[in-house]
Design an enzyme around this catalytic site. Structure first.
Site, PDB file in Angstrom:
ATOM      1  N   TRP A 198      32.400 -58.311  -2.436  1.00 21.88           N
ATOM      2  CA  TRP A 198      32.001 -59.661  -2.963  1.00 21.88           C
ATOM      3  C   TRP A 198      32.468 -60.637  -1.718  1.00 21.88           C
ATOM      4  O   TRP A 198      31.929 -61.665  -1.808  1.00 21.88           O
ATOM      5  CB  TRP A 198      32.534 -59.951  -4.249  1.00 21.88           C
ATOM      6  N   ASN A 199      33.215 -60.249  -0.766  1.00 29.69           N
ATOM      7  CA  ASN A 199      33.884 -61.274   0.017  1.00 29.69           C
ATOM      8  C   ASN A 199      32.975 -61.670   1.111  1.00 29.69           C
ATOM      9  O   ASN A 199      32.647 -62.973   1.774  1.00 29.69           O
ATOM     10  CB  ASN A 199      35.070 -60.866   0.697  1.00 29.69           C
TER      11      ASN A 199
ATOM     12  N   LYS B  20      23.983 -51.216  -4.861  1.00 27.78           N
ATOM     13  CA  LYS B  20      24.864 -51.652  -5.918  1.00 27.78           C
ATOM     14  C   LYS B  20      25.721 -52.785  -5.480  1.00 27.78           C
ATOM     15  O   LYS B  20      26.748 -52.287  -4.710  1.00 27.78           O
ATOM     16  CB  LYS B  20      25.699 -50.501  -6.536  1.00 27.78           C
ATOM     17  N   PRO B  21      25.753 -53.973  -5.432  1.00 31.40           N
ATOM     18  CA  PRO B  21      26.541 -55.087  -5.257  1.00 31.40           C
ATOM     19  C   PRO B  21      27.791 -55.173  -6.108  1.00 31.40           C
ATOM     20  O   PRO B  21      27.841 -54.479  -6.799  1.00 31.40           O
ATOM     21  CB  PRO B  21      25.779 -56.344  -4.991  1.00 31.40           C
ATOM     22  N   ALA B  22      28.603 -55.866  -5.689  1.00 30.84           N
ATOM     23  CA  ALA B  22      29.649 -56.222  -6.253  1.00 30.84           C
ATOM     24  C   ALA B  22      29.510 -56.838  -7.532  1.00 30.84           C
ATOM     25  O   ALA B  22      28.412 -57.816  -7.551  1.00 30.84           O
ATOM     26  CB  ALA B  22      30.869 -57.114  -5.292  1.00 30.84           C
TER      27      ALA B  22
ATOM     28  N   GLY C 255      34.354 -51.759   1.172  1.00 23.77           N
ATOM     29  CA  GLY C 255      35.414 -52.018  -0.055  1.00 23.77           C
ATOM     30  C   GLY C 255      36.776 -51.564   0.432  1.00 23.77           C
ATOM     31  O   GLY C 255      37.216 -51.225   1.645  1.00 23.77           O
ATOM     32  N   SER C 256      37.596 -51.209  -0.721  1.00 20.91           N
ATOM     33  CA  SER C 256      38.694 -50.893  -0.315  1.00 20.91           C
ATOM     34  C   SER C 256      39.031 -49.529  -0.151  1.00 20.91           C
ATOM     35  O   SER C 256      38.080 -48.977  -0.183  1.00 20.91           O
ATOM     36  CB  SER C 256      39.524 -51.281  -1.899  1.00 20.91           C
TER      37      SER C 256
ATOM     38  N   GLU D  88      33.454 -48.279   5.152  1.00 21.51           N
ATOM     39  CA  GLU D  88      34.063 -49.654   5.945  1.00 21.51           C
ATOM     40  C   GLU D  88      35.188 -50.261   4.978  1.00 21.51           C
ATOM     41  O   GLU D  88      35.081 -50.593   3.892  1.00 21.51           O
ATOM     42  CB  GLU D  88      33.106 -50.736   6.056  1.00 21.51           C
TER      43      GLU D  88
ATOM     44  N   CYS E 284      38.441 -58.263   5.802  1.00 25.03           N
ATOM     45  CA  CYS E 284      39.144 -57.168   6.021  1.00 25.03           C
ATOM     46  C   CYS E 284      39.590 -57.379   7.746  1.00 25.03           C
ATOM     47  O   CYS E 284      40.563 -56.648   7.873  1.00 25.03           O
ATOM     48  CB  CYS E 284      37.849 -55.995   6.054  1.00 25.03           C
TER      49      CYS E 284
ATOM     50  N   GLU F 113      47.855 -54.909   2.323  1.00 30.53           N
ATOM     51  CA  GLU F 113      46.735 -55.825   2.783  1.00 30.53           C
ATOM     52  C   GLU F 113      46.623 -56.943   1.651  1.00 30.53           C
ATOM     53  O   GLU F 113      46.820 -56.810   0.636  1.00 30.53           O
ATOM     54  CB  GLU F 113      45.478 -54.985   2.454  1.00 30.53           C
TER      55      GLU F 113
HETATM   56  P1  NAD Z   1      36.605 -52.870  -4.202  1.00 30.35           P
HETATM   57  O1  NAD Z   1      36.703 -51.558  -3.415  1.00 30.35           O
HETATM   58  O2  NAD Z   1      37.256 -52.980  -5.572  1.00 30.35           O
HETATM   59  O3  NAD Z   1      35.043 -53.123  -4.320  1.00 30.35           O
HETATM   60  C1  NAD Z   1      34.095 -52.828  -3.282  1.00 30.35           C
HETATM   61  C2  NAD Z   1      32.734 -52.251  -4.047  1.00 30.35           C
HETATM   62  O4  NAD Z   1      33.041 -51.057  -4.563  1.00 30.35           O
HETATM   63  C3  NAD Z   1      32.452 -53.204  -5.304  1.00 30.35           C
HETATM   64  O5  NAD Z   1      30.731 -53.282  -5.238  1.00 30.35           O
HETATM   65  C4  NAD Z   1      32.801 -52.616  -6.579  1.00 30.35           C
HETATM   66  O6  NAD Z   1      31.908 -52.992  -7.595  1.00 30.35           O
HETATM   67  C5  NAD Z   1      32.839 -51.242  -6.160  1.00 30.35           C
HETATM   68  N1  NAD Z   1      33.764 -50.245  -6.735  1.00 30.35           N
HETATM   69  C6  NAD Z   1      34.841 -50.408  -7.032  1.00 30.35           C
HETATM   70  N2  NAD Z   1      35.296 -49.429  -7.753  1.00 30.35           N
HETATM   71  C7  NAD Z   1      34.178 -48.334  -7.912  1.00 30.35           C
HETATM   72  C8  NAD Z   1      34.325 -47.186  -8.281  1.00 30.35           C
HETATM   73  N3  NAD Z   1      35.158 -46.525  -8.809  1.00 30.35           N
HETATM   74  N4  NAD Z   1      33.097 -46.348  -7.917  1.00 30.35           N
HETATM   75  C9  NAD Z   1      32.164 -46.941  -7.041  1.00 30.35           C
HETATM   76  N5  NAD Z   1      32.257 -48.322  -6.902  1.00 30.35           N
HETATM   77  C10 NAD Z   1      33.226 -49.031  -6.981  1.00 30.35           C
HETATM   78  O7  NAD Z   1      36.782 -53.875  -2.923  1.00 30.35           O
HETATM   79  P2  NAD Z   1      36.828 -55.467  -3.076  1.00 30.35           P
HETATM   80  O8  NAD Z   1      37.938 -55.804  -3.665  1.00 30.35           O
HETATM   81  O9  NAD Z   1      35.667 -55.732  -3.641  1.00 30.35           O
HETATM   82  O10 NAD Z   1      36.699 -55.831  -1.478  1.00 30.35           O
HETATM   83  C11 NAD Z   1      38.000 -55.898  -0.857  1.00 30.35           C
HETATM   84  C12 NAD Z   1      37.981 -54.747  -0.035  1.00 30.35           C
HETATM   85  O11 NAD Z   1      36.932 -54.441   1.006  1.00 30.35           O
HETATM   86  C13 NAD Z   1      39.403 -55.034   0.839  1.00 30.35           C
HETATM   87  O12 NAD Z   1      40.051 -53.919   1.026  1.00 30.35           O
HETATM   88  C14 NAD Z   1      38.500 -55.442   2.404  1.00 30.35           C
HETATM   89  O13 NAD Z   1      39.257 -54.953   3.602  1.00 30.35           O
HETATM   90  C15 NAD Z   1      37.404 -54.567   2.230  1.00 30.35           C
HETATM   91  N6  NAD Z   1      36.261 -54.802   3.228  1.00 30.35           N
HETATM   92  C16 NAD Z   1      36.262 -54.111   4.184  1.00 30.35           C
HETATM   93  C17 NAD Z   1      35.011 -54.491   5.204  1.00 30.35           C
HETATM   94  C18 NAD Z   1      34.879 -53.674   6.428  1.00 30.35           C
HETATM   95  O14 NAD Z   1      33.818 -53.931   6.941  1.00 30.35           O
HETATM   96  N7  NAD Z   1      35.843 -52.655   6.908  1.00 30.35           N
HETATM   97  C19 NAD Z   1      34.377 -55.584   4.950  1.00 30.35           C
HETATM   98  C20 NAD Z   1      34.657 -56.499   4.006  1.00 30.35           C
HETATM   99  C21 NAD Z   1      35.473 -56.023   2.981  1.00 30.35           C
END
Ligand code: NAD
Length: 473
Positions: free
Chosen positions: A142-143, A166-168, A220-221, A242, A276, A377
């Site tokens: 989402w960020n 699948k977006p956030a 994501g995370s 990523e 990130c 983080e």
């Molecule tokens: P998150 O991992 O909770 O969510 C990211 C995505 O994954 C969302 O679309 C979410 O719906 C999905 N997701 C969550 N749980 C899931 C599961 N069990 N199965 C499948 N999909 C699932 O992370 P967040 O809080 O939305 O984003 C922040 C994180 O993303 C931070 O750690 C940040 O550093 C990282 N990030 C990394 C980059 C990069 O390019 N390296 C860029 C932006 C954000």
């Protein structure tokens, strides 16, 4: 949801909220694994023809999408500020950054070159060619709710792959706006599909286990990235990840402390720290600590938090209540263990901020390895300053993390800059540069910050297989 070239009206929906005001700004379809599998099937069917298009045909479609994004820049930026919260100016930059990936890969698709390799045998020829990996399952955060989508969709389509995204769950409206553009740009039915869902796990599981999906790309995370990698391991799917970061920001004693503090405060509070590549440990040489802290603190005290639609706002809301709690716990933990609080350290609830997720821009000095913020983080508006004395130790300190995404260095000494660049175990290093990102440059991390690179020449290779032909003539 957009599946096989059609927009689906769903009876089961979930709400999307403005994080600055708490107001509901839309409702979107709540997809389940059945929709994910249907979209995967559509992408699989569409692959047969899309993978056979010429690079010039794919380029045209991507270029049209790029133009449409620029035409709608203002509307897209306003939507992003309402849905995600970042200040309008930052949203406008992100729309441009997102569009840049469409332009870049509209061009790169024409450069999917193969090669010939001389053989040791006179009657043998080696030819290396590339072909699309197939159906891609993509998950975005989402960020950066627009650029993280185009950074995946553009290279996938450019390579001749088809995709299900699948977006956030916090930012599906931005995703819908981008898919409307893809449709208008002439992306054929089934080539790009969108599945929105409140619960991401079943969709991720469908991506990982449906044998028609050949590649997963995730931003994501780190925790979720690892889960997906485990889930996809039995089929050995190709993965691009990523993930999270814990960027060190090193200010050597030969740097201009005022200039460095300006840079550090700008990049730290970018997107309210929800990036990130946000600096999480700011190492400042003790000899210049005082002027550095003074400038940093002055700048923080001038930052206005609020609704990003207001021009004077620099600090938007955090994404949700859990983010506020995490940030606040890290600050309280640091102060309890002896850190000095210069600015902030509180949730903001006054006046119009009452219904949003606002946390005051916060400056802590005297941070030590015993504190949670030193390792976890933060993903929020907290700058953690750590003094250092000995230059010989700084690389080891900076590298002492399981993350390896971004790092920053301020120095005027060329050999120190080169040594530090070479010694840091991070994928992206800004030397006197707080914005070392571009569609043309490889973005990605080492260690637990991920696998693979996005953007640049490398970005399209993530979606291509290498095929060797040995010919006896
Ligand atoms: P998150 O991992 O909770 O969510 C990211 C995505 O994954 C969302 O679309 C979410 O719906 C999905 N997701 C969550 N749980 C899931 C599961 N069990 N199965 C499948 N999909 C699932 O992370 P967040 O809080 O939305 O984003 C922040 C994180 O993303 C931070 O750690 C940040 O550093 C990282 N990030 C990394 C980059 C990069 O390019 N390296 C860029 C932006 C954000």
């Amino acid at each position: 949801m957009f599946i096989n070239g059609e927009w689906r009206e769903m009876t089961d929906t979930f709400a999307v909220y403005n994080p600055a005001t708490g107001e509901e700004i839309g409702r979107v379809g709540n997809g389940r694994s059945s929709q994910a599998n249907e979209a995967i099937q559509a992408a699989h069917t569409a692959l047969a023809s899309w993978s056979q298009t010429t690079a010039y045909q794919r380029s045209e479609v991507l270029y049209r999408a790029y133009q449409l994004m620029l035409e709608r820049k203002k509307a897209l930026a306003e939507l992003m500020t309402r849905e995600q919260g970042k200040p309008l100016k930052a949203s406008t930059f992100e729309v441009q950054y997102g569009a840049d990936f469409l332009l870049w890969f509209a061009e790169e698709t024409k450069r999917i070159y193969g090669e010939t390799i001389p053989s040791a045998r006179a009657d043998q020829r080696f030819i290396v060619a590339h072909q699309p990996v197939g159906v891609v399952g993509a998950i975005t955060p989402w960020n950066y709710p627009i650029s993280m989508i185009t950074r995946k969709v553009a290279p996938a389509l450019a390579a001749g792959c088809t995709i299900v995204l699948k977006p956030a769950e916090a930012t599906p409206l931005c995703a819908i706006a981008i898919f409307e553009i893809l449709e208008e740009a002439g992306v054929p039915a089934g080539v790009a599909n969108l599945v929105t869902a409140l619960d991401p796990a079943p969709i991720g599981h469908a991506f990982c286990t449906n044998p028609l999906v050949k590649k997963i790309t995730f931003t994501g995370s780190t925790a979720v990235g690892k889960k997906l990698a485990q889930d996809a391991a039995p089929q050995l799917k190709r993965m691009s990840l990523e993930l999270g970061g814990h960027a060190p920001f090193i200010v050597f004693d030969d740097a201009d402390p005022v200039h460095a503090a300006k840079g550090a405060s700008l990049v730290k509070f970018l997107n309210t720290g929800q990036a990130c590549i946000s600096p999480n440990r700011i190492f400042v040489h003790r000899a210049i600590m005082e002027p550095f802290l003074k400038t940093f603190s002055q700048r923080v005290s001038r930052m206005v938090a609020g609704n990003g639609m207001n021009a004077e706002v620099a600090i938007g809301p955090l994404v949700n209540e859990a983010a506020i709690e995490k940030v606040d716990e890290q600050v309280r933990d640091a102060v309890a263990l002896g850190a000095t609080l210069h600015n902030g350290g509180i949730r903001l609830t006054e006046g119009a901020l009452v219904d949003g997720y606002f946390y005051a821009p916060t400056l802590l000095s005297g941070v030590t390895p015993a504190m949670r913020i030193y390792r976890e983080e933060t993903f929020g508006p907290v700058a953690a300053i750590i003094p250092f004395d000995d230059e010989d130790d700084i690389l080891a300190l900076a590298n002492d993390t399981h993350y390896g995404l971004a790092a920053y260095v301020y120095t005027q000494n060329l050999s120190k800059a080169v040594r530090t660049f070479e010694g840091l175990n991070f994928g992206i290093i800004g030397i006197n540069d707080i914005n070392p990102t571009s569609a043309a440059a490889p973005f990605g991390g080492m260690k637990e910050s991920g696998l693979g690179r996005e953007g640049a020449r490398e970005g399209i290779m993530e979606y291509l297989e290498t095929k060797l032909g040995g010919f006896v003539v």
